[in-house]
Each structure stands twice: as C-alpha cells, then as structure tokens.
Motif scaffolding. Structure first.
Motif, PDB file in Angstrom:
ATOM      1  N   GLN A  69      -0.380   5.583 -13.896  1.00  8.77           N
ATOM      2  CA  GLN A  69      -1.277   5.517 -12.754  1.00  8.77           C
ATOM      3  C   GLN A  69      -2.299   4.394 -12.944  1.00  8.77           C
ATOM      4  OE1 GLN A  69      -0.897   6.941  -9.909  1.00  8.77           O
ATOM      5  NE2 GLN A  69      -2.691   5.945  -9.092  1.00  8.77           N
ATOM      6  N   ALA A 111       0.832  -1.208   0.000  1.00  6.57           N
ATOM      7  CA  ALA A 111       0.000   0.000   0.000  1.00  6.57           C
ATOM      8  C   ALA A 111       0.865   1.256   0.000  1.00  6.57           C
ATOM      9  CB  ALA A 111      -0.938  -0.002   1.207  1.00  6.57           C
ATOM     10  N   ALA A 112       1.937   1.246   0.769  1.00  4.10           N
ATOM     11  CA  ALA A 112       2.837   2.397   0.816  1.00  4.10           C
ATOM     12  C   ALA A 112       3.498   2.621  -0.536  1.00  4.10           C
ATOM     13  CB  ALA A 112       3.892   2.197   1.902  1.00  4.10           C
ATOM     14  N   ASP A 113       3.910   1.553  -1.188  1.00  5.20           N
ATOM     15  CA  ASP A 113       4.521   1.671  -2.512  1.00  5.20           C
ATOM     16  C   ASP A 113       3.534   2.248  -3.526  1.00  5.20           C
ATOM     17  OD1 ASP A 113       6.937   0.693  -1.618  1.00  5.20           O
ATOM     18  OD2 ASP A 113       6.589  -1.359  -2.335  1.00  5.20           O
ATOM     19  N   LYS A 114       2.288   1.795  -3.464  1.00  6.12           N
ATOM     20  CA  LYS A 114       1.272   2.321  -4.382  1.00  6.12           C
ATOM     21  C   LYS A 114       1.013   3.804  -4.126  1.00  6.12           C
ATOM     22  CE  LYS A 114      -1.267  -1.811  -5.669  1.00  6.12           C
ATOM     23  NZ  LYS A 114      -2.573  -2.451  -5.775  1.00  6.12           N
ATOM     24  N   ALA A 115       0.961   4.192  -2.857  1.00  5.42           N
ATOM     25  CA  ALA A 115       0.737   5.603  -2.524  1.00  5.42           C
ATOM     26  C   ALA A 115       1.888   6.467  -3.026  1.00  5.42           C
ATOM     27  CB  ALA A 115       0.569   5.768  -1.014  1.00  5.42           C
ATOM     28  N   LYS A 116       3.094   5.972  -2.863  1.00  2.00           N
ATOM     29  CA  LYS A 116       4.284   6.695  -3.326  1.00  2.00           C
ATOM     30  C   LYS A 116       4.231   6.863  -4.843  1.00  2.00           C
ATOM     31  CE  LYS A 116       9.292   5.994  -3.439  1.00  2.00           C
ATOM     32  NZ  LYS A 116      10.363   5.078  -3.030  1.00  2.00           N
ATOM     33  N   ASN A 163      -0.798   1.218 -12.018  1.00  2.00           N
ATOM     34  CA  ASN A 163      -0.476   1.154 -10.594  1.00  2.00           C
ATOM     35  C   ASN A 163      -1.636   0.605  -9.760  1.00  2.00           C
ATOM     36  OD1 ASN A 163       1.163   1.620  -8.275  1.00  2.00           O
ATOM     37  ND2 ASN A 163       0.092   3.546  -7.921  1.00  2.00           N
ATOM     38  N   LYS A 164      -2.827   0.519 -10.312  1.00  2.00           N
ATOM     39  CA  LYS A 164      -3.997   0.110  -9.525  1.00  2.00           C
ATOM     40  C   LYS A 164      -4.033  -1.327  -9.238  1.00  2.00           C
ATOM     41  CE  LYS A 164      -6.801   3.925 -10.909  1.00  2.00           C
ATOM     42  NZ  LYS A 164      -7.995   4.428 -11.406  1.00  2.00           N
ATOM     43  N   THR A 202       1.561   6.772  -6.759  1.00  2.00           N
ATOM     44  CA  THR A 202       0.456   7.669  -7.088  1.00  2.00           C
ATOM     45  C   THR A 202       0.887   9.123  -6.948  1.00  2.00           C
ATOM     46  OG1 THR A 202      -1.236   6.068  -6.467  1.00  2.00           O
ATOM     47  CG2 THR A 202      -1.888   8.385  -6.422  1.00  2.00           C
ATOM     48  N   ALA A 203       1.576   9.450  -5.861  1.00  5.47           N
ATOM     49  CA  ALA A 203       2.040  10.819  -5.645  1.00  5.47           C
ATOM     50  C   ALA A 203       2.993  11.254  -6.759  1.00  5.47           C
ATOM     51  CB  ALA A 203       2.716  10.933  -4.286  1.00  5.47           C
TER      52      ALA A 203
END
Length: 98
Positions: A94, A47-52, A97-98, A54-55
């Motif tokens: 993006q 989850a942290a990798d996906k958030a990174k 990335n989902k 996404t940002a």
C-alpha cells in the motif's frame, strides 16, 4: 496496478500532452481539447487502478489480522506469525501504491 495498465495510462497521458501542445501551437482548439480529454482519461484510469490496488491491500490486511487473531486464540504461533507477516506485506504494498 499492473505494469501494463500503468504503461498504457502513461502513454495516453503523453499522447494527450502532445496533442494539446500541437493544438495550442496551431491554434486548433478542438485538437487542444482532445489532448486535454486524453489526459483526463489517463488520470482517471490511474486513479481507478490505485483505488483497486488499495481495496486489494486492505483485504489482505484484514485477512492477515484474522489469521493473527485466530492464531492467538488457538495458541498457534505459526498462524499468528503468518497473519502478522501478511499484514506487513499488505502495508508495504500500500505504501508503494501511493
């Protein structure tokens, strides 16, 4: 998310599943709990990798939009096209990335 991080989190999740199954099979609640904890850590890392990611993609989209607008204001068709292309690339990344 780098391939290495993804592989690391996938391996940690698999290790946790195996440990949890062994704990269940042997009646060892501690091993079972440790397996679940390993899975939870792996999921949090994913989850942290996906958030990174996404940002980072949002930043690239914003940069692309700024270039597109700057190109439109200055009548620089090349800059405007480059901005649009950067936005499309960021949107594509993006989506993956989902």
């Amino acid at each position: 998310m780098s391939v290495g991080d993804k592989a690391k989190h996938t391996a940690q999740d698999a290790k946790g599943k195996i440990k949890e199954a062994v704990g269940k099979a042997t009646g060892n609640e501690q091993t079972q709990a440790e397996g679940q904890a390993d899975q939870d850590v792996a999921h949090a890392g994913q989850a942290a990798d996906k958030a990174k990611e996404t940002a980072k993609n949002v930043g690239h989209q914003a940069t692309g939009k700024a270039k597109e607008v700057a190109g439109a204001v200055t009548d620089d068709d090349g800059l405007e096209a480059k901005g649009k292309a950067e936005q499309l690339i960021a949107k594509g990344k993006q989506h993956l990335n989902k």
